[in-house]
Design a protein around this motif. Structure first.
Motif, PDB file in Angstrom:
ATOM      1  N   PRO A 249      55.487  62.992   3.716  1.00  0.00           N
ATOM      2  CA  PRO A 249      55.754  61.802   2.953  1.00  0.00           C
ATOM      3  C   PRO A 249      56.124  61.888   1.439  1.00  0.00           C
ATOM      4  O   PRO A 249      55.661  62.553   0.737  1.00  0.00           O
ATOM      5  N   GLY A 250      57.450  61.008   1.168  1.00  0.00           N
ATOM      6  CA  GLY A 250      57.898  60.984   0.095  1.00  0.00           C
ATOM      7  C   GLY A 250      57.185  59.769  -0.972  1.00  0.00           C
ATOM      8  O   GLY A 250      55.933  59.599  -1.345  1.00  0.00           O
ATOM      9  N   GLU A 251      58.519  58.976  -1.328  1.00  0.00           N
ATOM     10  CA  GLU A 251      58.149  57.958  -2.122  1.00  0.00           C
ATOM     11  C   GLU A 251      58.233  56.749  -1.199  1.00  0.00           C
ATOM     12  O   GLU A 251      58.986  56.681  -0.457  1.00  0.00           O
ATOM     13  N   PHE A 252      57.213  55.573  -1.621  1.00  0.00           N
ATOM     14  CA  PHE A 252      57.415  54.518  -0.832  1.00  0.00           C
ATOM     15  C   PHE A 252      57.756  53.383  -1.826  1.00  0.00           C
ATOM     16  O   PHE A 252      57.278  53.197  -3.007  1.00  0.00           O
ATOM     17  N   VAL A 253      58.853  52.635  -1.482  1.00  0.00           N
ATOM     18  CA  VAL A 253      59.432  51.567  -2.446  1.00  0.00           C
ATOM     19  C   VAL A 253      59.132  50.246  -1.890  1.00  0.00           C
ATOM     20  O   VAL A 253      59.487  49.918  -0.665  1.00  0.00           O
ATOM     21  N   TRP A 254      58.553  49.382  -2.690  1.00  0.00           N
ATOM     22  CA  TRP A 254      58.128  48.120  -2.143  1.00  0.00           C
ATOM     23  C   TRP A 254      59.131  47.057  -2.777  1.00  0.00           C
ATOM     24  O   TRP A 254      59.529  47.257  -3.993  1.00  0.00           O
ATOM     25  N   MET A 255      59.952  46.094  -2.269  1.00  0.00           N
ATOM     26  CA  MET A 255      60.698  45.219  -2.828  1.00  0.00           C
ATOM     27  C   MET A 255      60.090  43.736  -2.313  1.00  0.00           C
ATOM     28  O   MET A 255      60.250  43.493  -1.068  1.00  0.00           O
ATOM     29  N   GLY A 256      60.279  42.722  -2.914  1.00  0.00           N
ATOM     30  CA  GLY A 256      59.848  41.462  -2.866  1.00  0.00           C
ATOM     31  C   GLY A 256      61.004  40.577  -3.188  1.00  0.00           C
ATOM     32  O   GLY A 256      61.514  40.627  -4.333  1.00  0.00           O
ATOM     33  N   GLY A 257      61.201  39.513  -2.498  1.00  0.00           N
ATOM     34  CA  GLY A 257      62.241  38.252  -2.594  1.00  0.00           C
ATOM     35  C   GLY A 257      61.454  37.251  -3.399  1.00  0.00           C
ATOM     36  O   GLY A 257      61.142  37.240  -4.666  1.00  0.00           O
ATOM     37  N   ASP A 258      60.924  36.231  -2.638  1.00  0.00           N
ATOM     38  CA  ASP A 258      60.148  35.257  -3.365  1.00  0.00           C
ATOM     39  C   ASP A 258      58.515  35.735  -3.410  1.00  0.00           C
ATOM     40  O   ASP A 258      58.012  36.058  -2.459  1.00  0.00           O
ATOM     41  N   VAL A 259      58.219  36.299  -4.510  1.00  0.00           N
ATOM     42  CA  VAL A 259      57.025  36.992  -4.661  1.00  0.00           C
ATOM     43  C   VAL A 259      56.122  35.796  -5.560  1.00  0.00           C
ATOM     44  O   VAL A 259      56.441  35.387  -6.782  1.00  0.00           O
ATOM     45  N   HIS A 260      55.022  35.649  -5.047  1.00  0.00           N
ATOM     46  CA  HIS A 260      54.292  34.446  -5.438  1.00  0.00           C
ATOM     47  C   HIS A 260      52.669  34.479  -5.392  1.00  0.00           C
ATOM     48  O   HIS A 260      52.119  35.463  -4.660  1.00  0.00           O
ATOM     49  N   LEU A 261      51.973  33.657  -6.194  1.00  0.00           N
ATOM     50  CA  LEU A 261      50.794  33.327  -6.026  1.00  0.00           C
ATOM     51  C   LEU A 261      50.408  31.963  -5.791  1.00  0.00           C
ATOM     52  O   LEU A 261      51.200  30.945  -6.365  1.00  0.00           O
ATOM     53  N   TYR A 262      49.442  31.643  -5.039  1.00  0.00           N
ATOM     54  CA  TYR A 262      49.209  30.288  -4.620  1.00  0.00           C
ATOM     55  C   TYR A 262      48.318  29.491  -5.604  1.00  0.00           C
ATOM     56  O   TYR A 262      47.522  30.194  -6.311  1.00  0.00           O
TER      57      TYR A 262
END
Length: 317
Positions: A249-262
């Motif tokens: 396992p190498g690097e994990f990249v997370w990408m978010g579009g609409d990133v929100h808190l209720y």
């Protein structure tokens, strides 16, 4: 609000800092927006985080307890292609319970409690078959993407489904340099039939220097409740794939579009941002199954995970 979210004392950099920083930036600077649920959110658009998965490292949140076995059971359920919640209910996994319950109340008018509804799902197979299905959600698209074969006169019959996960394993093993190592859940033709269109919709993988790197794009992200599970599950899938094809396992990249808190998660946000992340939990996979589809919950062990207390908050349906 800003005065309640005072900076934490300085400490050594921790992988979780980027998650807490994202939470803070959303709460203090996000745009307030109406949303599908009617609850309302504060939202940012276009965010990313990166995590090193080498040596068993995992992006497991420590400032509150994340029930990683629950998230793992959900991932294994996805890999079966199942779309009914009954197998999850039988494992006491309640992640998806609210959606079929809401549909049942809406369609029948019966004011049944969530607990009573789930008890009926567990006890009555016929009731579960009618009311426990979520439509063609994640797992169905992952392992049985529908195809249609022309039969003449403009008519089509259903063809053999495409197992994207099996194809992905073969692609990583046989053609590691490909730029097409993709797992897709966003089937436009079937979105309206799903209880909830896929939030973590697209995965892409990249092989370099004997390592498997992964990227997950999330079109919509509930940072307080959903994201800790999503980070674990996506990283776990990457680690499982790496094991299956003989890579590290190498690097994990997370990408978010609409990133929100209720907006109704204020108490959770306030409490969690006062906490300091600590520790470095590690994942071990205790055996190598013959197939990506043959993992069991007993195959996974987490060490050095000492999270702070769970923080509850309502789910917006």
């Amino acid at each position: 609000m800003a005065s309640q979210l005072a900076d934490r004392p300085a400490h050594t950099a921790h992988y979780e800092d980027q998650y807490l920083s994202l939470m803070r930036r959303i709460w203090e600077g996000g745009s307030e927006r109406r949303d599908r649920t009617g609850v309302g959110t504060r939202s940012l658009f276009g965010e990313s985080m990166r995590f090193d998965l080498s040596g068993g490292q995992m992006p497991l949140i420590t400032t509150k307890r994340v029930y990683w076995k629950t998230a793992t059971r959900e991932l294994l359920w996805f890999l079966t292609g199942e779309t009914n919640i009954r197998p999850l209910v039988e494992q006491r996994v309640g992640i998806w319970n609210e959606w079929p319950h809401a549909a049942y109340v809406r369609e029948t008018g019966e004011e049944i409690s969530l607990n009573d509804f789930i008890a009926r799902i567990a006890d009555d197979a016929a009731f579960a078959a009618r009311w426990g299905d979520l439509g063609p959600v994640y797992g169905k698209q992952w392992v049985d993407w529908p195809t249609y074969v022309p039969v003449g006169d403009g008519l089509f019959r259903k063809g053999e489904g495409i197992n994207q996960v099996a194809d992905l394993v073969n692609s990583l093993r046989d053609n590691p340099g490909s730029r097409r190592h993709i797992l897709e859940g966003w089937n436009v033709a079937e979105l309206d039939a799903m209880a909830l269109p896929p939030c973590h919709k697209t995965y892409q993988f990249h092989v370099a220097d004997g390592k498997l790197n992964g990227l997950m794009f999330q079109r919509s992200c509930d940072v307080a409740l959903g994201l800790p599970f999503n980070l674990w599950s996506a990283a776990l899938l990457q680690v499982m794939l790496a094991q299956q094809v003989g890579l590290e396992p190498g690097e994990f990249v997370w990408m978010g579009g609409d990133v929100h808190l209720y907006l109704n998660h204020e108490a959770l946000v306030t409490e969690q941002l006062q906490r300091t992340p600590s520790g470095s939990p590690r994942l071990a996979i205790l055996r190598k199954p013959d197939s990506i589809f043959a993992y069991r919950i007993e195959d996974f062990a987490v060490s050095d995970y000492a999270p702070q207390a769970h923080i509850s908050a309502p789910v917006a349906v």
